[in-house]
Design an enzyme around this catalytic site. Structure first.
Site, PDB file in Angstrom:
ATOM      1  N   TYR A 207       0.859  -1.207   0.000  1.00 32.01           N
ATOM      2  CA  TYR A 207       0.000   0.000   0.000  1.00 32.01           C
ATOM      3  C   TYR A 207       0.892   1.254   0.000  1.00 32.01           C
ATOM      4  O   TYR A 207       0.522   2.294  -0.532  1.00 32.01           O
ATOM      5  CB  TYR A 207      -0.964  -0.019   1.195  1.00 32.01           C
ATOM      6  CG  TYR A 207      -2.179   0.872   1.005  1.00 32.01           C
ATOM      7  CD1 TYR A 207      -3.192   0.535   0.096  1.00 32.01           C
ATOM      8  CD2 TYR A 207      -2.329   2.045   1.741  1.00 32.01           C
ATOM      9  CE1 TYR A 207      -4.303   1.343  -0.075  1.00 32.01           C
ATOM     10  CE2 TYR A 207      -3.442   2.857   1.581  1.00 32.01           C
ATOM     11  CZ  TYR A 207      -4.433   2.498   0.670  1.00 32.01           C
ATOM     12  OH  TYR A 207      -5.536   3.301   0.510  1.00 32.01           O
TER      13      TYR A 207
ATOM     14  N   LYS B 220      -3.333   8.388   3.134  1.00 35.56           N
ATOM     15  CA  LYS B 220      -4.525   8.174   3.969  1.00 35.56           C
ATOM     16  C   LYS B 220      -4.322   8.764   5.369  1.00 35.56           C
ATOM     17  O   LYS B 220      -5.273   9.274   5.970  1.00 35.56           O
ATOM     18  CB  LYS B 220      -4.886   6.690   4.058  1.00 35.56           C
ATOM     19  CG  LYS B 220      -5.424   6.090   2.757  1.00 35.56           C
ATOM     20  CD  LYS B 220      -6.679   6.800   2.241  1.00 35.56           C
ATOM     21  CE  LYS B 220      -7.347   6.018   1.130  1.00 35.56           C
ATOM     22  NZ  LYS B 220      -8.427   6.799   0.464  1.00 35.56           N
TER      23      LYS B 220
HETATM   24  P1  NAD Z   1     -13.085   3.024  -7.395  1.00 36.62           P
HETATM   25  O1  NAD Z   1     -12.017   2.796  -8.387  1.00 36.62           O
HETATM   26  O2  NAD Z   1     -14.421   2.526  -7.708  1.00 36.62           O
HETATM   27  O3  NAD Z   1     -13.170   4.561  -6.992  1.00 36.62           O
HETATM   28  C1  NAD Z   1     -12.048   5.399  -6.982  1.00 36.62           C
HETATM   29  C2  NAD Z   1     -12.494   6.687  -7.595  1.00 36.62           C
HETATM   30  O4  NAD Z   1     -11.463   7.655  -7.578  1.00 36.62           O
HETATM   31  C3  NAD Z   1     -12.953   6.523  -9.060  1.00 36.62           C
HETATM   32  O5  NAD Z   1     -14.268   6.965  -9.202  1.00 36.62           O
HETATM   33  C4  NAD Z   1     -11.998   7.432  -9.831  1.00 36.62           C
HETATM   34  O6  NAD Z   1     -12.634   8.054 -10.921  1.00 36.62           O
HETATM   35  C5  NAD Z   1     -11.645   8.425  -8.736  1.00 36.62           C
HETATM   36  N1  NAD Z   1     -10.439   9.192  -9.059  1.00 36.62           N
HETATM   37  C6  NAD Z   1      -9.155   8.775  -9.140  1.00 36.62           C
HETATM   38  N2  NAD Z   1      -8.352   9.790  -9.542  1.00 36.62           N
HETATM   39  C7  NAD Z   1      -9.161  10.867  -9.689  1.00 36.62           C
HETATM   40  C8  NAD Z   1      -8.951  12.209 -10.116  1.00 36.62           C
HETATM   41  N3  NAD Z   1      -7.731  12.664 -10.457  1.00 36.62           N
HETATM   42  N4  NAD Z   1     -10.014  13.053 -10.159  1.00 36.62           N
HETATM   43  C9  NAD Z   1     -11.259  12.610  -9.839  1.00 36.62           C
HETATM   44  N5  NAD Z   1     -11.518  11.351  -9.444  1.00 36.62           N
HETATM   45  C10 NAD Z   1     -10.483  10.493  -9.374  1.00 36.62           C
HETATM   46  O7  NAD Z   1     -12.537   2.352  -6.031  1.00 36.62           O
HETATM   47  P2  NAD Z   1     -13.105   2.394  -4.528  1.00 36.62           P
HETATM   48  O8  NAD Z   1     -12.491   1.228  -3.876  1.00 36.62           O
HETATM   49  O9  NAD Z   1     -14.559   2.570  -4.542  1.00 36.62           O
HETATM   50  O10 NAD Z   1     -12.399   3.696  -3.932  1.00 36.62           O
HETATM   51  C11 NAD Z   1     -13.098   4.760  -3.309  1.00 36.62           C
HETATM   52  C12 NAD Z   1     -12.406   5.210  -2.044  1.00 36.62           C
HETATM   53  O11 NAD Z   1     -12.459   4.170  -1.076  1.00 36.62           O
HETATM   54  C13 NAD Z   1     -10.942   5.569  -2.205  1.00 36.62           C
HETATM   55  O12 NAD Z   1     -10.640   6.684  -1.374  1.00 36.62           O
HETATM   56  C14 NAD Z   1     -10.253   4.336  -1.666  1.00 36.62           C
HETATM   57  O13 NAD Z   1      -8.955   4.639  -1.209  1.00 36.62           O
HETATM   58  C15 NAD Z   1     -11.184   4.004  -0.528  1.00 36.62           C
HETATM   59  N6  NAD Z   1     -11.080   2.652   0.018  1.00 36.62           N
HETATM   60  C16 NAD Z   1     -11.159   1.555  -0.792  1.00 36.62           C
HETATM   61  C17 NAD Z   1     -11.075   0.279  -0.240  1.00 36.62           C
HETATM   62  C18 NAD Z   1     -11.129  -0.956  -1.093  1.00 36.62           C
HETATM   63  O14 NAD Z   1     -10.652  -2.013  -0.673  1.00 36.62           O
HETATM   64  N7  NAD Z   1     -11.688  -0.897  -2.297  1.00 36.62           N
HETATM   65  C19 NAD Z   1     -10.907   0.133   1.152  1.00 36.62           C
HETATM   66  C20 NAD Z   1     -10.834   1.278   1.948  1.00 36.62           C
HETATM   67  C21 NAD Z   1     -10.922   2.531   1.379  1.00 36.62           C
HETATM   68  O1  0WE Z   2      -7.353   2.653  -1.385  1.00 33.17           O
HETATM   69  C1  0WE Z   2      -7.330   1.621  -2.015  1.00 33.17           C
HETATM   70  C2  0WE Z   2      -6.976   1.613  -3.486  1.00 33.17           C
HETATM   71  C3  0WE Z   2      -6.024   2.710  -3.792  1.00 33.17           C
HETATM   72  C4  0WE Z   2      -5.452   2.761  -5.167  1.00 33.17           C
HETATM   73  C5  0WE Z   2      -5.546   1.764  -6.136  1.00 33.17           C
HETATM   74  C6  0WE Z   2      -4.954   1.944  -7.386  1.00 33.17           C
HETATM   75  C7  0WE Z   2      -4.975   0.884  -8.453  1.00 33.17           C
HETATM   76  C8  0WE Z   2      -4.751   1.437  -9.835  1.00 33.17           C
HETATM   77  C9  0WE Z   2      -4.733   3.894  -5.475  1.00 33.17           C
HETATM   78  N1  0WE Z   2      -4.135   4.063  -6.657  1.00 33.17           N
HETATM   79  C10 0WE Z   2      -4.234   3.132  -7.614  1.00 33.17           C
HETATM   80  N2  0WE Z   2      -3.580   3.337  -8.796  1.00 33.17           N
HETATM   81  C11 0WE Z   2      -3.741   2.539  -9.873  1.00 33.17           C
HETATM   82  O2  0WE Z   2      -3.091   2.748 -10.924  1.00 33.17           O
HETATM   83  N3  0WE Z   2      -7.606   0.456  -1.346  1.00 33.17           N
HETATM   84  C12 0WE Z   2      -7.787   0.493   0.078  1.00 33.17           C
HETATM   85  C13 0WE Z   2      -7.636  -0.881  -2.009  1.00 33.17           C
HETATM   86  C14 0WE Z   2      -6.269  -1.462  -1.871  1.00 33.17           C
HETATM   87  O3  0WE Z   2      -5.276  -1.105  -2.700  1.00 33.17           O
HETATM   88  C15 0WE Z   2      -4.131  -1.772  -2.282  1.00 33.17           C
HETATM   89  C16 0WE Z   2      -4.431  -2.544  -1.159  1.00 33.17           C
HETATM   90  C17 0WE Z   2      -5.806  -2.346  -0.877  1.00 33.17           C
HETATM   91  C18 0WE Z   2      -6.590  -2.936   0.238  1.00 33.17           C
HETATM   92  C19 0WE Z   2      -2.839  -1.728  -2.784  1.00 33.17           C
HETATM   93  C20 0WE Z   2      -1.856  -2.480  -2.182  1.00 33.17           C
HETATM   94  C21 0WE Z   2      -2.142  -3.253  -1.074  1.00 33.17           C
HETATM   95  C22 0WE Z   2      -3.430  -3.286  -0.550  1.00 33.17           C
END
Ligand code: NAD
Ligand code: 0WE
Length: 264
Positions: free
Chosen positions: A159, A166
């Site tokens: 991560y 974060k």
């Molecule tokens: P997702 O890919 O569906 O959503 C991520 C969003 O970020 C997308 O809609 C993308 O368009 C937007 N984004 C990225 N760069 C951008 C930019 N320059 N301008 C505008 N929008 C931008 O994935 P998700 O998992 O739904 O992620 C949403 C949030 O939840 C993030 O903050 C992520 O870190 C957080 N999160 C995700 C998880 C997980 O496991 N999926 C866990 C905890 C927290």
């Molecule tokens: O916040 C996230 C995802 C964040 C994320 C994911 C990507 C994939 C594609 C940020 N930047 C990018 N850039 C890309 O090009 N999570 C909490 C999901 C997540 O992402 C991980 C995790 C977990 C959980 C990445 C490494 C290890 C664990």
């Protein structure tokens, strides 16, 4: 009547049906909120349009917004203020680091540019959106919500610099909460457990991480975007009127575990 009836919400971060922001939109709509959306770029526009119409929302209230652009952020609120005189709820569900930042050891992976981009898109954007939303959120008992992950405070392999971003985001939530509290605006974060979204697709070992959560979380499972959406709706509604500045875990309890033994 739903517990968000009369609330007007802007949701930033829908990219697919699996997005956490989609789960949040579904819960908000079910509870009676009106919702406007942004989309990152033209590629994502039609998906957000489909979601808005599926949820019975006004499909004119969709705005392009790459959060790295101050001009695009300003345009969202000048556009929105043509239809709405106030905004009650702002949801930030955005995170990004260049892919190579999320591979291998932190020390080797981190670069000045990778650090800058991840903090700009994943943390500063919350402050930027809050700043631009503030005029429309006056006298609303408004609320702002951001999405975080436990790697803000506990190391999770790969991560990497997103963990630092974060940590910055969670601190941003506290500084915004202290600053906007006197105007009646609450600011909170949800720390979600791992969910298979677009942002998780292609992350090396993500399936193993989900399997680990299923073995080790107190509830012995992962969480759904519906569960995250329900908590988001609560935090952004008047039911949570006494809550600000904090991080609420929606992770099936994973964050409390200091050590896990293999059960088989
Ligand atoms: P997702 O890919 O569906 O959503 C991520 C969003 O970020 C997308 O809609 C993308 O368009 C937007 N984004 C990225 N760069 C951008 C930019 N320059 N301008 C505008 N929008 C931008 O994935 P998700 O998992 O739904 O992620 C949403 C949030 O939840 C993030 O903050 C992520 O870190 C957080 N999160 C995700 C998880 C997980 O496991 N999926 C866990 C905890 C927290
Ligand atoms: O916040 C996230 C995802 C964040 C994320 C994911 C990507 C994939 C594609 C940020 N930047 C990018 N850039 C890309 O090009 N999570 C909490 C999901 C997540 O992402 C991980 C995790 C977990 C959980 C990445 C490494 C290890 C664990």
């Amino acid at each position: 009547m739903g517990f968000m009836a009369g609330k007007r919400a802007l949701i930033v971060g829908v990219a697919s049906d699996r997005s956490i922001a989609t789960g949040i939109a579904e819960a908000f709509a079910r509870e009676g909120a009106e919702i406007a959306f942004t989309y990152q770029n033209d590629k994502l526009k039609s998906r957000v349009e489909k979601l808005a119409s599926r949820l019975g929302q006004n499909t004119d209230l969709l705005f392009p917004c790459d959060v790295s652009s101050d001009d695009e952020i300003d345009a969202v609120f000048s556009g929105l203020s043509k239809s709405w005189d106030k905004l009650d709820v702002l949801v930030h569900s955005v995170g990004f680091a260049p892919r190579e930042q999320l591979e291998g050891g932190f020390t080797n992976a981190v670069t000045r540019e990778g650090f800058r981009i991840s903090h700009d898109i994943s943390s500063y954007s919350l402050a930027a959106l809050a700043k631009a939303a503030q005029p429309m959120m006056q006298d609303t008992n408004g609320s702002i919500l951001a999405m975080t992950y436990n790697a803000a405070t506990q190391v999770v392999p790969n991560y990497n610099v997103m963990g630092l971003a974060k940590a910055s985001l969670e601190s941003c939530v506290r500084f915004l909460a202290a600053d906007l509290g006197p105007q009646g605006i609450r600011v909170n974060a949800i720390s979600a457990g791992a969910v298979k979204t677009l942002a998780a697709a292609g992350i090396g070992g993500f399936r193993k991480m989900l399997a680990y959560a299923e073995k080790s979380a107190p509830l012995r499972r992962t969480v759904t975007i519906e569960e995250i959406g329900n908590t988001a709706a609560f935090l952004c509604s008047d039911l949570a009127s006494g809550i600000t500045g904090g991080t609420t875990f929606v992770d099936a309890g994973s964050n409390i575990m200091g050590m896990v033994f293999d059960e088989d």
